[in-house]
Enzyme design. Structure first.
Site, PDB file in Angstrom:
ATOM      1  N   PHE C 124      37.298  39.922  36.537  1.00 37.29           N
ATOM      2  CA  PHE C 124      37.556  40.732  37.515  1.00 37.29           C
ATOM      3  C   PHE C 124      36.891  40.088  38.576  1.00 37.29           C
ATOM      4  O   PHE C 124      36.152  39.170  38.654  1.00 37.29           O
ATOM      5  CB  PHE C 124      36.853  42.157  37.327  1.00 37.29           C
ATOM      6  CG  PHE C 124      37.934  43.188  37.631  1.00 37.29           C
ATOM      7  CD1 PHE C 124      39.091  43.154  36.758  1.00 37.29           C
ATOM      8  CD2 PHE C 124      37.678  44.187  38.399  1.00 37.29           C
ATOM      9  CE1 PHE C 124      39.913  44.499  37.080  1.00 37.29           C
ATOM     10  CE2 PHE C 124      38.569  45.333  38.803  1.00 37.29           C
ATOM     11  CZ  PHE C 124      39.565  45.294  38.075  1.00 37.29           C
ATOM     12  N   GLN C 237      34.819  50.408  51.611  1.00 36.49           N
ATOM     13  CA  GLN C 237      35.565  49.150  51.111  1.00 36.49           C
ATOM     14  C   GLN C 237      37.163  49.312  50.925  1.00 36.49           C
ATOM     15  O   GLN C 237      37.683  50.402  50.866  1.00 36.49           O
ATOM     16  CB  GLN C 237      35.325  48.744  49.677  1.00 36.49           C
ATOM     17  CG  GLN C 237      36.248  47.782  48.766  1.00 36.49           C
ATOM     18  CD  GLN C 237      35.534  47.706  47.404  1.00 36.49           C
ATOM     19  OE1 GLN C 237      35.853  48.390  46.654  1.00 36.49           O
ATOM     20  NE2 GLN C 237      34.756  46.652  47.224  1.00 36.49           N
ATOM     21  N   HIS C 239      40.356  48.151  49.413  1.00 36.83           N
ATOM     22  CA  HIS C 239      40.762  47.336  48.445  1.00 36.83           C
ATOM     23  C   HIS C 239      41.918  46.318  48.835  1.00 36.83           C
ATOM     24  O   HIS C 239      42.732  47.022  49.546  1.00 36.83           O
ATOM     25  CB  HIS C 239      41.308  48.367  47.241  1.00 36.83           C
ATOM     26  CG  HIS C 239      41.498  47.661  45.849  1.00 36.83           C
ATOM     27  ND1 HIS C 239      42.436  46.879  45.595  1.00 36.83           N
ATOM     28  CD2 HIS C 239      40.857  47.767  44.730  1.00 36.83           C
ATOM     29  CE1 HIS C 239      42.366  46.359  44.404  1.00 36.83           C
ATOM     30  NE2 HIS C 239      41.363  46.987  43.690  1.00 36.83           N
ATOM     31  N   LEU C 253      46.914  52.316  44.680  1.00 30.88           N
ATOM     32  CA  LEU C 253      46.280  51.221  44.291  1.00 30.88           C
ATOM     33  C   LEU C 253      47.117  50.169  43.302  1.00 30.88           C
ATOM     34  O   LEU C 253      48.091  50.793  42.315  1.00 30.88           O
ATOM     35  CB  LEU C 253      44.951  51.724  43.528  1.00 30.88           C
ATOM     36  CG  LEU C 253      44.060  50.538  43.235  1.00 30.88           C
ATOM     37  CD1 LEU C 253      43.453  50.324  44.782  1.00 30.88           C
ATOM     38  CD2 LEU C 253      42.615  51.207  42.504  1.00 30.88           C
ATOM     39  N   GLU C 256      43.050  45.410  40.331  1.00 27.93           N
ATOM     40  CA  GLU C 256      42.612  43.950  40.352  1.00 27.93           C
ATOM     41  C   GLU C 256      42.822  43.333  39.074  1.00 27.93           C
ATOM     42  O   GLU C 256      43.061  42.005  39.210  1.00 27.93           O
ATOM     43  CB  GLU C 256      41.069  44.145  40.815  1.00 27.93           C
ATOM     44  CG  GLU C 256      40.501  42.884  41.189  1.00 27.93           C
ATOM     45  CD  GLU C 256      38.971  43.096  41.799  1.00 27.93           C
ATOM     46  OE1 GLU C 256      38.820  44.188  42.428  1.00 27.93           O
ATOM     47  OE2 GLU C 256      38.320  42.286  41.672  1.00 27.93           O
ATOM     48  N   ARG C 311      36.174  41.683  46.649  1.00 27.93           N
ATOM     49  CA  ARG C 311      37.380  42.385  47.602  1.00 27.93           C
ATOM     50  C   ARG C 311      37.333  42.299  48.993  1.00 27.93           C
ATOM     51  O   ARG C 311      38.351  42.331  49.680  1.00 27.93           O
ATOM     52  CB  ARG C 311      37.222  44.063  47.129  1.00 27.93           C
ATOM     53  CG  ARG C 311      37.696  44.276  45.637  1.00 27.93           C
ATOM     54  CD  ARG C 311      37.202  45.563  45.324  1.00 27.93           C
ATOM     55  NE  ARG C 311      38.026  45.968  44.023  1.00 27.93           N
ATOM     56  CZ  ARG C 311      37.871  46.933  43.243  1.00 27.93           C
ATOM     57  NH1 ARG C 311      37.012  47.932  43.730  1.00 27.93           N
ATOM     58  NH2 ARG C 311      38.269  47.102  41.944  1.00 27.93           N
ATOM     59  N   HIS C 377      39.227  52.369  49.948  1.00 28.02           N
ATOM     60  CA  HIS C 377      39.018  52.438  48.594  1.00 28.02           C
ATOM     61  C   HIS C 377      37.918  53.068  47.982  1.00 28.02           C
ATOM     62  O   HIS C 377      37.778  53.941  47.344  1.00 28.02           O
ATOM     63  CB  HIS C 377      39.265  51.153  47.966  1.00 28.02           C
ATOM     64  CG  HIS C 377      39.338  51.213  46.363  1.00 28.02           C
ATOM     65  ND1 HIS C 377      40.125  52.138  45.624  1.00 28.02           N
ATOM     66  CD2 HIS C 377      38.502  50.693  45.559  1.00 28.02           C
ATOM     67  CE1 HIS C 377      39.875  51.826  44.325  1.00 28.02           C
ATOM     68  NE2 HIS C 377      38.874  51.017  44.213  1.00 28.02           N
ATOM     69  N   ARG C 412      31.118  46.676  47.072  1.00 29.38           N
ATOM     70  CA  ARG C 412      31.017  46.909  45.619  1.00 29.38           C
ATOM     71  C   ARG C 412      32.124  45.903  45.001  1.00 29.38           C
ATOM     72  O   ARG C 412      33.510  45.795  45.319  1.00 29.38           O
ATOM     73  CB  ARG C 412      31.844  48.311  45.186  1.00 29.38           C
ATOM     74  CG  ARG C 412      31.571  48.833  43.827  1.00 29.38           C
ATOM     75  CD  ARG C 412      31.982  50.092  43.510  1.00 29.38           C
ATOM     76  NE  ARG C 412      33.448  50.545  43.835  1.00 29.38           N
ATOM     77  CZ  ARG C 412      34.414  50.317  43.295  1.00 29.38           C
ATOM     78  NH1 ARG C 412      34.332  49.516  42.040  1.00 29.38           N
ATOM     79  NH2 ARG C 412      35.601  50.771  43.239  1.00 29.38           N
TER      80      ARG C 412
END
Lengths: 261, 261, 608
Positions: C124, C237, C239, C253, C256, C311, C377, C412
């Site tokens: 990730f 954040q 995304h 979404l 990822e 991100r 996000h 994050r």
């Protein structure tokens, strides 16, 4: 698909526990719209108190279940271009559960039934302190874990949809999926077959497969959960050879070569 | 809604005309009624004929294995000459029982003939419903025994197919040979794709870690099982056409073309 | 007559507000400690936003890479957060996450497996090693269902579709909460010694968002009302990969995990543009060529692909590509896995993505590239909590999950939220129960507070102003989307503050139609009040929709907060090597309960 900008007629059930009627709303269509978008447009422009449950709007949470043109579906995953242009689209609450208001119904039946399921109980750990399970063992159960609890299978199941009196004795497809997940879990040691046969009423299911047809997660509820459970129940309760074998050997349970992970 | 137990509330909504399905939901049950009724009538007629079921070297699958000594082509002389009725009646119970208790056919005829329910989200025809919890439907649980018996019958059908290569002039292949081989193949696929077979091959296990052969068998039957409904219909047509072919040859209506002499 | 006689009243040691991963874990823990516990949630049980988490739960289990460990996870978390993180929280998080994951397995969760039968981990963004325990692309669902069923079996009382509107205090301590049943509109009062807030974030103030209607910042608002600190509120954040077409599904979404499993981002010229956007901070560990990047999937000694940068970096890059005219037809970029992995692999690893695109966009992701763009996000900021206990600065008030701040700093990492939920959810439940059981007297409920809340709640029914709550909400979303997006400018932030000021005035004139029974228009109005565009409040009084205010502090541009007037890397303080202590950007308060700050702490492996 209705042309962008064209009007669509939505026929939405408005009412509460005391009764209600269908009301028509005219809404302009837009590209890629789903039924839930249209319901939101109605809320925002014409009926601010129109009650509807929704959360993720991506087919993940299973909140926006309703009966669209008579078929139980997730509103967020039902594209408007699914319908023939010109005809009004009917949106009604789930028929199997008591109405609260508009498209919102009382789903407590499902949550009560969930409480009746004995918890997961793993056996002892491996000697090295780990839990080992193999992908080939968990594949089958992972399919059941895909369930988003939209309760479309519960609402379409004729055992309770058309026979209210069966509700106390029948847990419904969602619970069978859950019971199958626990029953086939490679680590679980609880025995739930008695519960499945008796209190959960597996025998009421006549495997007419409507639960599988409506499942938005494409879980093969009937083939992979209910029928294998039925086969396990047969072994445990209806198999004369197993019965005779037990009488002869004095064993309570058939010694199936089950290995714990 | 709290998790504190509540009584299951009032009756569900009465179904308003607007919320009915508008698609041609009746087409599928209608087709099932037409096909199953036609097959049933033809099979009954053919079984009662007590003639024209053998055209050397072909034996009609409706009459196989032929176990009465009065048979034109005796497979196994188990029943004495006192049996003067059609020998088909001695063995037809097995494939009939296998199909009647089949998980797939149950779905088809519960919908089409019993209307419980006629189609998804269409109300049941009858008020009361107890599913497969009581006699006679509780007998559906005998499916696995019909499966074992079907395997025996299947062995004889393959034997017949083998004999169909043996002509008075030596080994050869006629159109009838192909018909019987195809018929045996389709029935094999139908039988091995059965839900009980899948269970008995390994579905009863919770973990396959120490059972690699059963795992492979189970995987293989899983793949077949996904097409069980197709095999159910194709093999149904197959067996009727195989009988019809042998019958027409025996009656002299057509002559069996030889493909390989 | 006291309020307790007038309203449905329940008494508990601990009430947990919010039933996502953090709330459920907190309730399970509090109950296990012997505290009488209630769980209160706005939706039905099991519908909370945790179900939307796709990729996995980050924990250094070391099942796939023995080189991994809590210290590497800690380092990745700190670097991903641009060192604005509370280091102690990041440490606890990295150390405890593996235990929490194994605990889920003990409760029946089924993660994907390695060949040895252990939990499989996937790559990730921002994680040095494949670290995310996962179940296909529906890890959050697995987690919430496991916790939900465990909580039900433990007999915890659950109040579903019940919205908490205000916390009650007695002499500065928490004494309960009050709210309403969504179904009936009737008021409900909880008396309790401790409250755990686990109410999630604020995503619903943006137009293009992956968040559900529930994300209205209730916990932050309620905490602020009783005197808790909010920190890092400007850190929102985006995304990098949300759906961009069709319009009605914009923002949903795209995990990822698509990139973790081999997908790459391409612009309209077919170029893998992420190679052009590697910041100095990550250059040493990022591949420079496509060959090197592709080799990394199998060989972790190679440098990682820039597609999996944190991100904030990826979202900014996509934003720049689209603005430069190299975007896809519907204003995103292409995310391509079809040409890189075989269809069977894609369907097995990413079943929900496959279904989502097929159903909603008529795109077969095993054959075509997806069109993706940034979507709001996650809120890194929130209530300031003590790292070890999850306690806020208000006695008896605890917070965990997205509503709490500190762990993630300025950005994050994917997969760190699910582990955050269970690590700090458990700690919040544990310490709330300890606190509650140590209180000898039940704090009293102040009738005045309850009456004030109820009259405010019912006021919109009386208001004659003609403002439509849905329109107001849409205007708020548009304002935030257009003016407080990925790249922010001072002038736009000032403009946003102005517009929010106007929205405040309009909110006072919102009138609600219908009755109190399951009335979404009324619920939305109350949620808008929670979003703190409340009339009469000074603009300096910060709130959720007013996070432009701290955002104007130019010193704080880093991670997810970029001011467009200066490029990220040019800001001298963008990537400080020293660990900054957490700080309240909102209003001066006593710092006695704030997490202690260790000076000069060095990150393991941080560039010297």
């Amino acid at each position: 698909m209705p042309e962008s900008g064209a009007q669509v007629t939505m026929r939405v059930w408005r009412g509460d526990a005391d009764g209600g009627t269908f009301e028509d709303y005219q809404i302009p269509a837009a590209e890629g719209m789903v039924v839930l978008d249209v319901i939101h447009r109605i809320q925002a422009t014409q009926a601010p108190d129109l009650a509807v449950r929704w959360n993720c709007k991506a087919g993940r949470c299973g909140s926006c279940s309703a009966e669209v043109n008579g078929k139980p579906r997730l509103m967020c995953m039902t594209r408007m271009n699914h319908f023939a242009p010109g005809e009004p689209i009917t949106v009604a609450p789930l028929r199997t559960f008591p109405p609260i208001k508009d498209l919102v119904t009382d789903l407590s039946y499902n949550y009560q039934k969930a409480k009746s399921v004995p918890a997961f109980k793993p056996g002892p750990k491996e000697a090295d302190g780990t839990r080992r399970m193999y992908q080939e063992d968990v594949d089958r159960v992972q399919e059941f874990h895909k369930c988003i609890e939209c309760f479309l299978c519960q609402t379409v199941c004729h055992v309770i949809r058309d026979h209210e009196e069966n509700k106390p004795a029948f847990a419904g497809p969602r619970l069978f999926v859950r019971l199958a997940a626990l029953e086939m879990h490679p680590l679980d040691t609880n025995d739930r077959l008695g519960l499945i046969n008796q209190q959960s009423g597996l025998g009421y299911c006549n495997i007419t497969k409507c639960c599988t047809d409506v499942c938005p997660e494409s879980i093969k509820i009937t083939d992979n959960a209910i029928i294998p459970l039925k086969e396990r129940v047969v072994t445990e309760f209806h198999d004369p050879v197993v019965w005779a074998w037990r009488k002869l050997t004095g064993r309570k349970k058939v010694e199936l070569p089950v290995t714990s992970g | 809604m709290t998790a504190v137990p509540q009584e299951i509330r009032a009756e569900p909504l009465p179904m308003a005309a607007e919320s009915r399905r508008r698609d041609a939901w009746w087409a599928e049950p209608l087709a099932v009624v037409v096909v199953l009724t036609s097959f049933g009538l033809y099979a009954l007629w053919a079984a009662l004929q007590n003639g024209n079921y053998y055209a050397a070297p072909y034996l009609s699958p409706f009459y196989s294995p032929c176990i009465s000594v009065n048979c034109v082509h005796v497979t196994l002389p188990l029943i004495g000459s006192w049996w003067t009725l059609s020998p088909a009646l001695l063995i037809l119970g097995i494939p009939l029982g296998f199909r009647v208790t089949c998980y797939y056919y149950r779905k088809a005829y519960y919908r089409a003939f019993f209307w419980s329910p006629p189609a998804c989200a269409i109300p049941d025809a009858r008020r009361g419903y107890s599913g497969e919890t009581r006699f006679p439907f509780v007998l559906q649980n005998s499916h696995r025994y019909f499966f074992w018996l079907s395997l025996v019958v299947l062995a004889f059908l393959w034997w017949d197919a083998l004999l169909a290569f043996r002509f008075p002039t030596g080994v050869g292949i006629g159109l009838g040979t192909v018909v019987l081989v195809v018929n045996a193949t389709l029935l094999t696929l139908y039988s091995l794709s059965c839900h009980s077979c899948r269970y008995l091959c390994g579905g009863y296990l919770d973990s396959f870690k120490d059972a690699p052969i059963r795992y492979r068998l189970w995987r293989w039957t899983n793949r077949l099982n996904a097409r069980h409904p197709h095999f159910a219909w194709i093999s149904l047509f197959g067996v009727a056409l195989a009988d019809l072919y042998v019958r027409l040859v025996a009656m002299g209506v057509i002559t069996d073309p030889r493909i390989v002499f | 007559m006291s309020v307790e006689d007038r309203f449905e009243t329940h008494e508990y040691d601990v009430i947990v507000v919010g039933a996502g991963g953090a709330g459920l874990r907190a309730a399970i823990e509090a109950s296990a400690q012997g505290a009488k516990t209630a769980l209160v949630c706005k939706s039905l049980l099991g519908k909370a936003h945790t179900v939307m988490a796709e990729g996995g739960i980050a924990a250094a289990l070391r099942n796939v890479w023995k080189e991994d460990g809590w210290d590497v996870h800690f380092r990745d978390t700190m670097r991903g957060g641009k060192l604005l993180n509370n280091w102690r929280m990041a440490q606890i998080h990295a150390q405890e996450a593996p235990d929490r994951v194994l605990e889920l397995e003990e409760w029946g969760a089924l993660f994907d497996r390695t060949k040895e039968g252990l939990i499989l981990q996937r790559d990730f963004g921002g994680h040095r090693y494949a670290r995310l325990a996962h179940v296909g692309d529906r890890t959050g669902l697995e987690m919430i269902r496991t916790l939900q069923q465990h909580a039900v079996h433990k007999g915890i009382d659950v109040y579903m579709e019940c919205t908490i509107q205000r916390l009650l205090t007695d002499d500065g301590r928490v004494s309960g909460a009050c709210g309403y049943w969504r179904e009936s509109g009737k008021l409900i009062l909880f008396k309790s010694r401790a409250v755990v807030l686990a109410t999630g974030g604020i995503g619903k103030i943006y137009q293009i968002t992956s968040n559900s209607w529930e994300y209205t910042g209730d916990g932050m608002a309620m905490g602020l009302d009783v005197g808790a600190d909010l920190i890092d509120m400007e850190m929102v954040q985006f995304h990098p990969t949300g759906m961009v077409w069709p319009p009605s599904v914009r923002g949903i979404l795209v995990t990822e995990g698509v990139r973790g499993d081999g997908g790459t981002l391409k612009n309209s010229e077919g170029r893998r543009f992420m190679f052009d956007y590697v910041p100095d901070f990550f250059r040493a560990e990022t591949a420079e060529t496509e060959e090197e990047a592709d080799a990394w999937y199998a060989d972790k000694t190679k440098r990682r692909t820039p597609d999996l940068l944190p991100r904030d970096e990826v979202a900014r890059a996509i934003n720049t590509e689209v603005k430069a005219g190299r975007g896809s037809p519907h204003g995103g970029v292409f995310l391509d896995i079809a040409s890189r992995r075989d269809p069977e692999y894609i369907r097995r690893r990413l079943p929900s993505m496959y279904q989502q695109f097929r159903e909603l966009a008529d795109v077969d992701i095993t054959k075509e590239a997806m069109e993706v763009g940034p979507t709001c996000h996650y809120q890194m900021g929130g209530l300031r909590v003590e790292a070890d206990t999850a306690a806020t600065t208000v006695p008896g008030l605890f917070a965990a999950g997205e509503v709490a701040a500190g762990l993630h700093g300025a950005n994050r990492l994917g997969g760190n939220s699910l582990s955050d939920l269970v690590v700090f959810g458990r700690r919040a439940g544990l310490h709330a129960a300890e606190y509650a059981l140590a209180q000898s007297v039940v704090p009293a409920v102040d009738d005045g507070q309850v009456k004030a809340t109820t009259s405010a709640m019912l006021a919109p029914f009386e208001t004659v102003g003609g403002q439509n709550p849905y329109t107001l909400h849409a205007d708020l979303e548009a304002c935030m989307q257009n003016l407080v997006g990925i790249i922010r400018t001072e002038s736009e932030l000032e403009q946003a503050l102005d517009e929010i000021g106007q929205l405040r005035e309009r909110l006072a004139r919102v009138s609600v139609q219908g009755n109190r029974q399951y009335n979404p228009g009324w619920h939305l109005t109350l949620d808008l009040h929670c979003a703190r565009i409340r009339p009469g409040e000074s603009p300096v009084q910060p709130g959720l929709a007013t996070h432009p205010r701290p955002a104007l502090d130019a010193d704080r541009r880093r991670g997810c907060h970029s001011l467009g007037d200066r490029a990220q890397g040019e800001s001298r303080r963008a990537h400080p090597r020293r660990l900054p202590g957490p700080r309240s950007c909102l209003r001066p308060r006593e710092r006695r309960d704030a997490p202690r700050r260790r000076r000069d702490a060095r990150l393991p492996g941080a560039p010297a």
